[in-house]
Write a protein that holds these residues in place. Structure first.
Motif, PDB file in Angstrom:
ATOM      1  N   LEU A  68      27.050  47.862  -0.567  1.00  0.00           N
ATOM      2  CA  LEU A  68      26.536  48.556  -1.754  1.00  0.00           C
ATOM      3  C   LEU A  68      25.146  48.071  -2.137  1.00  0.00           C
ATOM      4  O   LEU A  68      24.342  48.846  -2.665  1.00  0.00           O
ATOM      5  CB  LEU A  68      27.504  48.417  -2.931  1.00  0.00           C
ATOM      6  CG  LEU A  68      28.752  49.280  -2.827  1.00  0.00           C
ATOM      7  CD1 LEU A  68      29.684  48.999  -3.998  1.00  0.00           C
ATOM      8  CD2 LEU A  68      28.397  50.758  -2.761  1.00  0.00           C
ATOM      9  N   VAL A  71      22.962  50.165  -0.083  1.00  0.00           N
ATOM     10  CA  VAL A  71      22.889  51.513  -0.640  1.00  0.00           C
ATOM     11  C   VAL A  71      21.917  51.545  -1.813  1.00  0.00           C
ATOM     12  O   VAL A  71      21.061  52.429  -1.905  1.00  0.00           O
ATOM     13  CB  VAL A  71      24.290  52.009  -1.078  1.00  0.00           C
ATOM     14  CG1 VAL A  71      24.199  53.258  -1.946  1.00  0.00           C
ATOM     15  CG2 VAL A  71      25.160  52.275   0.143  1.00  0.00           C
ATOM     16  N   CYS A  78      26.719  53.575  -5.962  1.00  0.00           N
ATOM     17  CA  CYS A  78      28.131  53.613  -5.562  1.00  0.00           C
ATOM     18  C   CYS A  78      28.701  55.018  -5.699  1.00  0.00           C
ATOM     19  O   CYS A  78      29.496  55.452  -4.869  1.00  0.00           O
ATOM     20  CB  CYS A  78      28.929  52.625  -6.420  1.00  0.00           C
ATOM     21  SG  CYS A  78      30.692  52.552  -6.042  1.00  0.00           S
ATOM     22  N   VAL A  81      28.508  57.342  -2.626  1.00  0.00           N
ATOM     23  CA  VAL A  81      29.220  57.019  -1.388  1.00  0.00           C
ATOM     24  C   VAL A  81      30.189  58.150  -1.037  1.00  0.00           C
ATOM     25  O   VAL A  81      30.997  58.577  -1.863  1.00  0.00           O
ATOM     26  CB  VAL A  81      29.957  55.672  -1.499  1.00  0.00           C
ATOM     27  CG1 VAL A  81      30.852  55.429  -0.285  1.00  0.00           C
ATOM     28  CG2 VAL A  81      28.942  54.545  -1.657  1.00  0.00           C
ATOM     29  N   VAL A  84      33.745  55.790   3.835  1.00  0.00           N
ATOM     30  CA  VAL A  84      34.004  54.373   4.073  1.00  0.00           C
ATOM     31  C   VAL A  84      34.791  54.277   5.373  1.00  0.00           C
ATOM     32  O   VAL A  84      35.774  54.986   5.561  1.00  0.00           O
ATOM     33  CB  VAL A  84      34.835  53.737   2.934  1.00  0.00           C
ATOM     34  CG1 VAL A  84      35.174  52.283   3.247  1.00  0.00           C
ATOM     35  CG2 VAL A  84      34.121  53.851   1.598  1.00  0.00           C
ATOM     36  N   PHE A 105      36.012  51.947  -5.189  1.00  0.00           N
ATOM     37  CA  PHE A 105      35.681  53.364  -5.026  1.00  0.00           C
ATOM     38  C   PHE A 105      36.735  54.320  -5.596  1.00  0.00           C
ATOM     39  O   PHE A 105      36.653  55.519  -5.369  1.00  0.00           O
ATOM     40  CB  PHE A 105      35.485  53.690  -3.541  1.00  0.00           C
ATOM     41  CG  PHE A 105      34.351  52.954  -2.904  1.00  0.00           C
ATOM     42  CD1 PHE A 105      33.035  53.279  -3.204  1.00  0.00           C
ATOM     43  CD2 PHE A 105      34.595  51.936  -2.001  1.00  0.00           C
ATOM     44  CE1 PHE A 105      31.982  52.602  -2.607  1.00  0.00           C
ATOM     45  CE2 PHE A 105      33.555  51.252  -1.398  1.00  0.00           C
ATOM     46  CZ  PHE A 105      32.247  51.584  -1.710  1.00  0.00           C
ATOM     47  N   ILE A 131      29.646  52.013   5.250  1.00  0.00           N
ATOM     48  CA  ILE A 131      29.672  53.099   4.275  1.00  0.00           C
ATOM     49  C   ILE A 131      28.473  54.015   4.477  1.00  0.00           C
ATOM     50  O   ILE A 131      27.456  53.611   5.021  1.00  0.00           O
ATOM     51  CB  ILE A 131      29.740  52.608   2.806  1.00  0.00           C
ATOM     52  CG1 ILE A 131      28.528  51.791   2.415  1.00  0.00           C
ATOM     53  CG2 ILE A 131      30.994  51.813   2.546  1.00  0.00           C
ATOM     54  CD1 ILE A 131      28.527  51.376   0.953  1.00  0.00           C
ATOM     55  N   GLU A 132      28.663  55.247   4.028  1.00  0.00           N
ATOM     56  CA  GLU A 132      27.576  56.234   4.028  1.00  0.00           C
ATOM     57  C   GLU A 132      27.505  56.822   2.622  1.00  0.00           C
ATOM     58  O   GLU A 132      28.531  57.091   1.997  1.00  0.00           O
ATOM     59  CB  GLU A 132      27.839  57.352   5.022  1.00  0.00           C
ATOM     60  CG  GLU A 132      27.799  56.892   6.467  1.00  0.00           C
ATOM     61  CD  GLU A 132      27.894  58.033   7.436  1.00  0.00           C
ATOM     62  OE1 GLU A 132      27.341  59.119   7.161  1.00  0.00           O
ATOM     63  OE2 GLU A 132      28.520  57.838   8.493  1.00  0.00           O
ATOM     64  N   ALA A 133      26.283  57.017   2.175  1.00  0.00           N
ATOM     65  CA  ALA A 133      26.063  57.609   0.858  1.00  0.00           C
ATOM     66  C   ALA A 133      25.090  58.779   1.002  1.00  0.00           C
ATOM     67  O   ALA A 133      24.199  58.751   1.840  1.00  0.00           O
ATOM     68  CB  ALA A 133      25.505  56.565  -0.107  1.00  0.00           C
TER      69      ALA A 133
END
Length: 136
Positions: A68, A71, A78, A81, A84, A105, A131-133
């Motif tokens: 995070l 990110v 957050c 996101v 995950v 999350f 993770i991808e945001a």
């Protein structure tokens, strides 16, 4: 552990944490691609040392904090996101990792995939989290 203690820096489209594996293996902690921040796998390694030995739950929270931070450094939050992915070494750790993911999350509700693997780069690591945001 709180986001912001890892000393991330951004060089435009790349985020670096200064972690030993990034330099050794030639990758960035995260890549900013348009409205997306894609974070490499994060473990509970801080300052070159694996933290919370034997505790998959605490290792998960540390890995999530590191992810995070990347990110945030990449310009998102957050709440942005959307995915995950987590990798555990032992079957019994799925629920502990899931608990940590749910705590962080639970209101965001990203997509999520959990996979059991034979091992991670350091045998003291119990979990690795990506993770991808995406900017909404």
């Amino acid at each position: 552990m709180s986001v912001g203690i890892f000393g991330m820096e951004s060089t435009g489209s790349r985020v670096f944490s200064g972690g030993i594996w990034e330099e050794r293996y030639g990758y960035a902690r995260a890549v900013v691609a348009g409205d997306r921040v894609i974070v490499s796998g994060c473990t509970a390694t801080v300052g070159g040392e694996v933290r919370h030995l034997g505790d998959a739950y605490k290792q998960s929270l540390t890995a999530i904090d590191i992810a995070l931070e990347a990110v945030t450094t990449g310009g998102l939050t957050c709440e942005d996101v959307v995915m995950v992915r987590y990798y555990v070494v032992e079957q019994r750790h799925f629920d502990l990792v899931g608990q940590a993911i749910g705590e962080v999350f639970g209101k965001v509700r990203p997509a999520c995939t959990g996979v059991r693997v034979a091992g991670l780069v350091d045998p003291r690591m119990l979990v690795e989290i990506e993770i991808e945001a995406v900017r909404a």
